[in-house]
Design an enzyme around this catalytic site. Sequence first.
Site, PDB file in Angstrom:
ATOM      1  N   HIS A  15      -7.993  -7.086   0.422  1.00 19.53           N
ATOM      2  CA  HIS A  15      -6.702  -6.412   0.522  1.00 19.53           C
ATOM      3  C   HIS A  15      -6.958  -4.936   0.797  1.00 19.53           C
ATOM      4  O   HIS A  15      -8.089  -4.542   1.095  1.00 19.53           O
ATOM      5  CB  HIS A  15      -5.868  -6.638  -0.750  1.00 19.53           C
ATOM      6  CG  HIS A  15      -6.551  -6.170  -1.995  1.00 19.53           C
ATOM      7  ND1 HIS A  15      -6.369  -4.919  -2.518  1.00 19.53           N
ATOM      8  CD2 HIS A  15      -7.435  -6.785  -2.816  1.00 19.53           C
ATOM      9  CE1 HIS A  15      -7.108  -4.783  -3.612  1.00 19.53           C
ATOM     10  NE2 HIS A  15      -7.769  -5.914  -3.814  1.00 19.53           N
ATOM     11  N   ALA A  16      -5.942  -4.107   0.720  1.00 16.75           N
ATOM     12  CA  ALA A  16      -6.015  -2.714   1.179  1.00 16.75           C
ATOM     13  C   ALA A  16      -7.174  -1.905   0.597  1.00 16.75           C
ATOM     14  O   ALA A  16      -7.930  -1.284   1.342  1.00 16.75           O
ATOM     15  CB  ALA A  16      -4.695  -2.006   0.898  1.00 16.75           C
TER      16      ALA A  16
END
Length: 86
Positions: A15-16
């Site tokens: 994810h980010a």
Amino acid sequence: MKEFTYTITDPVGIHARPAGLLVKAIKTLDSTVTIEKEGGQSASGSKLMALMSLGIKQGDRVIVRLEGDSEETDAAALEQFFHQHL
């Protein structure tokens, strides 16, 4: 070309935050890095949005390919990064 396969253990996948750390780590290497979701798409390891668009989740296997003059050294460093962060 040097490559290794890794199974993602992070509970939320790439994810980010970990994707940002991965891109930052890759940009310090001399090799060109491509990350492929096993059986699926691939993306440049230096492109944050492309990497996140692969939708890599916990349990997914990725193939990391490196090309360049220092691919052996870079592959070892990147494999260690995966074990520590992903």
